[in-house]
Design a protein around this motif. Sequence first.
Motif, PDB file in Angstrom:
ATOM      1  N   ALA A  82      -3.574  -3.750   6.437  1.00 55.04           N
ATOM      2  CA  ALA A  82      -4.077  -4.498   5.284  1.00 55.04           C
ATOM      3  C   ALA A  82      -3.116  -4.440   4.116  1.00 55.04           C
ATOM      4  CB  ALA A  82      -5.442  -3.955   4.876  1.00 55.04           C
ATOM      5  N   ALA A  83      -2.316  -3.371   4.014  1.00 55.69           N
ATOM      6  CA  ALA A  83      -1.364  -3.238   2.910  1.00 55.69           C
ATOM      7  C   ALA A  83      -0.319  -4.343   2.932  1.00 55.69           C
ATOM      8  CB  ALA A  83      -0.691  -1.874   2.972  1.00 55.69           C
ATOM      9  N   GLY A  84      -0.066  -4.942   4.109  1.00 57.64           N
ATOM     10  CA  GLY A  84       0.917  -6.007   4.200  1.00 57.64           C
ATOM     11  C   GLY A  84       0.512  -7.273   3.474  1.00 57.64           C
ATOM     12  N   PHE A  89      -0.697 -11.193  -3.287  1.00 59.14           N
ATOM     13  CA  PHE A  89      -1.499 -11.266  -4.503  1.00 59.14           C
ATOM     14  C   PHE A  89      -0.956 -10.384  -5.625  1.00 59.14           C
ATOM     15  CE2 PHE A  89      -4.040 -11.722  -0.648  1.00 59.14           C
ATOM     16  CZ  PHE A  89      -4.595 -12.970  -0.826  1.00 59.14           C
ATOM     17  N   GLY A  90       0.292  -9.932  -5.459  1.00 59.18           N
ATOM     18  CA  GLY A  90       0.912  -9.116  -6.488  1.00 59.18           C
ATOM     19  C   GLY A  90       0.277  -7.757  -6.653  1.00 59.18           C
ATOM     20  N   LYS A  91      -0.255  -7.197  -5.570  1.00 57.85           N
ATOM     21  CA  LYS A  91      -0.922  -5.898  -5.615  1.00 57.85           C
ATOM     22  C   LYS A  91       0.029  -4.799  -5.127  1.00 57.85           C
ATOM     23  CE  LYS A  91      -5.014  -7.713  -6.634  1.00 57.85           C
ATOM     24  NZ  LYS A  91      -5.795  -7.409  -7.850  1.00 57.85           N
ATOM     25  N   ALA A 331      -8.088 -18.488  -3.755  1.00 60.76           N
ATOM     26  CA  ALA A 331      -6.996 -18.524  -4.725  1.00 60.76           C
ATOM     27  C   ALA A 331      -5.736 -19.051  -4.052  1.00 60.76           C
ATOM     28  CB  ALA A 331      -6.744 -17.144  -5.321  1.00 60.76           C
ATOM     29  N   VAL A 332      -4.794 -19.512  -4.874  1.00 64.47           N
ATOM     30  CA  VAL A 332      -3.506 -20.003  -4.383  1.00 64.47           C
ATOM     31  C   VAL A 332      -2.518 -18.844  -4.330  1.00 64.47           C
ATOM     32  CG1 VAL A 332      -1.589 -21.580  -4.817  1.00 64.47           C
ATOM     33  CG2 VAL A 332      -3.921 -22.293  -5.325  1.00 64.47           C
ATOM     34  N   ALA A 333      -1.692 -18.816  -3.286  1.00 69.52           N
ATOM     35  CA  ALA A 333      -0.671 -17.778  -3.152  1.00 69.52           C
ATOM     36  C   ALA A 333       0.571 -18.393  -2.532  1.00 69.52           C
ATOM     37  CB  ALA A 333      -1.189 -16.620  -2.302  1.00 69.52           C
ATOM     38  N   GLN A 417     -13.122  -3.504  -6.305  1.00 62.92           N
ATOM     39  CA  GLN A 417     -11.763  -3.372  -6.855  1.00 62.92           C
ATOM     40  C   GLN A 417     -10.701  -3.300  -5.754  1.00 62.92           C
ATOM     41  OE1 GLN A 417     -11.165  -3.855 -10.056  1.00 62.92           O
ATOM     42  NE2 GLN A 417     -13.402  -4.139 -10.213  1.00 62.92           N
ATOM     43  N   ARG A 418     -11.115  -3.066  -4.522  1.00 59.23           N
ATOM     44  CA  ARG A 418     -10.170  -3.025  -3.423  1.00 59.23           C
ATOM     45  C   ARG A 418      -9.953  -4.390  -2.788  1.00 59.23           C
ATOM     46  NH1 ARG A 418      -8.299   1.473  -1.274  1.00 59.23           N
ATOM     47  NH2 ARG A 418      -8.130   0.499   0.786  1.00 59.23           N
ATOM     48  N   CYS A 419     -10.626  -5.406  -3.347  1.00 60.52           N
ATOM     49  CA  CYS A 419     -10.408  -6.769  -2.846  1.00 60.52           C
ATOM     50  C   CYS A 419      -9.076  -7.311  -3.355  1.00 60.52           C
ATOM     51  CB  CYS A 419     -11.558  -7.667  -3.300  1.00 60.52           C
ATOM     52  SG  CYS A 419     -13.149  -7.266  -2.536  1.00 60.52           S
TER      53      CYS A 419
END
Length: 423
Positions: A82-84, A89-91, A331-333, A417-419
Amino acid sequence: MLAKFRPLMATAVKGKMPPAVAASTAAAAAAAEREEHVHYKHTDACKHLRWTAKESYEYMYARPWSRVVDFYAELVRTGAGAAGLAKLFGKDESDYTLDTTQEACLTSSEKQSPTISSKDRGGRWERVTFKIVLSYHGGSFDGWQKQPGLNTVQGLVEKQLGKFVDERKAKQLESRSLPVEGCAVVAGRTDKGVTALQQVCSFYTWRRDVKSGDIKDAISEAAPDKLKPLHVSEVSREFHPNFAAKWRRYLYIFPLDEDDKLILGEDQTPQILESSEQSIIPQSFDVAKVDEIVRQLSGKTLSYRMFARDTQASRSIGPPTECFMFHSRAAVAKLYSSTENCKEGMRVMCVELVANRFLRKMVRVLVATAIREAGAGAGEDALLKLMEATDRRATAPPAPPEGLCLVDVGYEEFDKQRCFIVD
């Protein structure tokens, strides 16, 4: 199939009936032919016409899906999990890494209290259960569920787990002329083409000499770069990956059309219907509108029977079809490729859905229907209104499976907040 034989049926009837009756029958057949792709008749007024099922299907599939498939394949190959997805999203990737501390505590506490069960207990009290977190590329397999003659994830995993089956079960399988394979119970089955970054399954055995590392190494050898075990750990005997899960998170990546081409083709003009006040077929949709529509599902328990597929409608009524949506956003990415000639990135729409459970093909139908309603300029409660429909033709055909990804499965309380997409 019925549409194919309608002209033949009409011709046969004409030869046996009087001219007036034959003309009436031919008119009815022609009307039925025209209604073949006429969509569900909504009562609310919209800015544009809604796409028919055929138009919606063509619009969804006429996309550069290979870019999305390659993106998912890279995440599986590197084992990013999931980290990939965080960079989309700039996270910070460290905030989405796989957390295994809770499992270690659970295993340790169970090992420290073996006196709870009596010495006379057998069965499941004697077995060892392992939790396996998998990442696999949907385009490389025929779905999760094992099926004869198909290359499925479950079939491949269970074949590798056969190395760790206890002697008693191995003899039982051999006596029935069955292959010696393990049994993998999964948190949720995925369809053909759907990728999973942190799928969860479990396996148990009565052998005490099996180690977590042995299972991880065995699965790693099955299909390198296509199937990758991220983590294997010994867990409680009562652990069940499906029933113990509190939420599932899916992400759908939809390539956006930079040129806003018409769904009917570049050289054609929008279709005009004289009998309708709304006479323009939409050429594109607004991502912000999709976000307005899908976010109305958050925090509600609703019946999604109209958004399910491959299930009988008569068996899709009541609590079995109800799902609680924790989070729903769009959202757009920018989707970037590792190849040098794609540094500019591709604009995509990402739809993030988190719920306690999902029905078959529910996410793909939700995404396709939300896009259709956004293109028509429907109100933000469009999906809520469709919940009350009585015919599944009210919703759009499922979006392509190549864009769908099972991100992860949660066994702790949901944390918004983890979304990835947050307000």
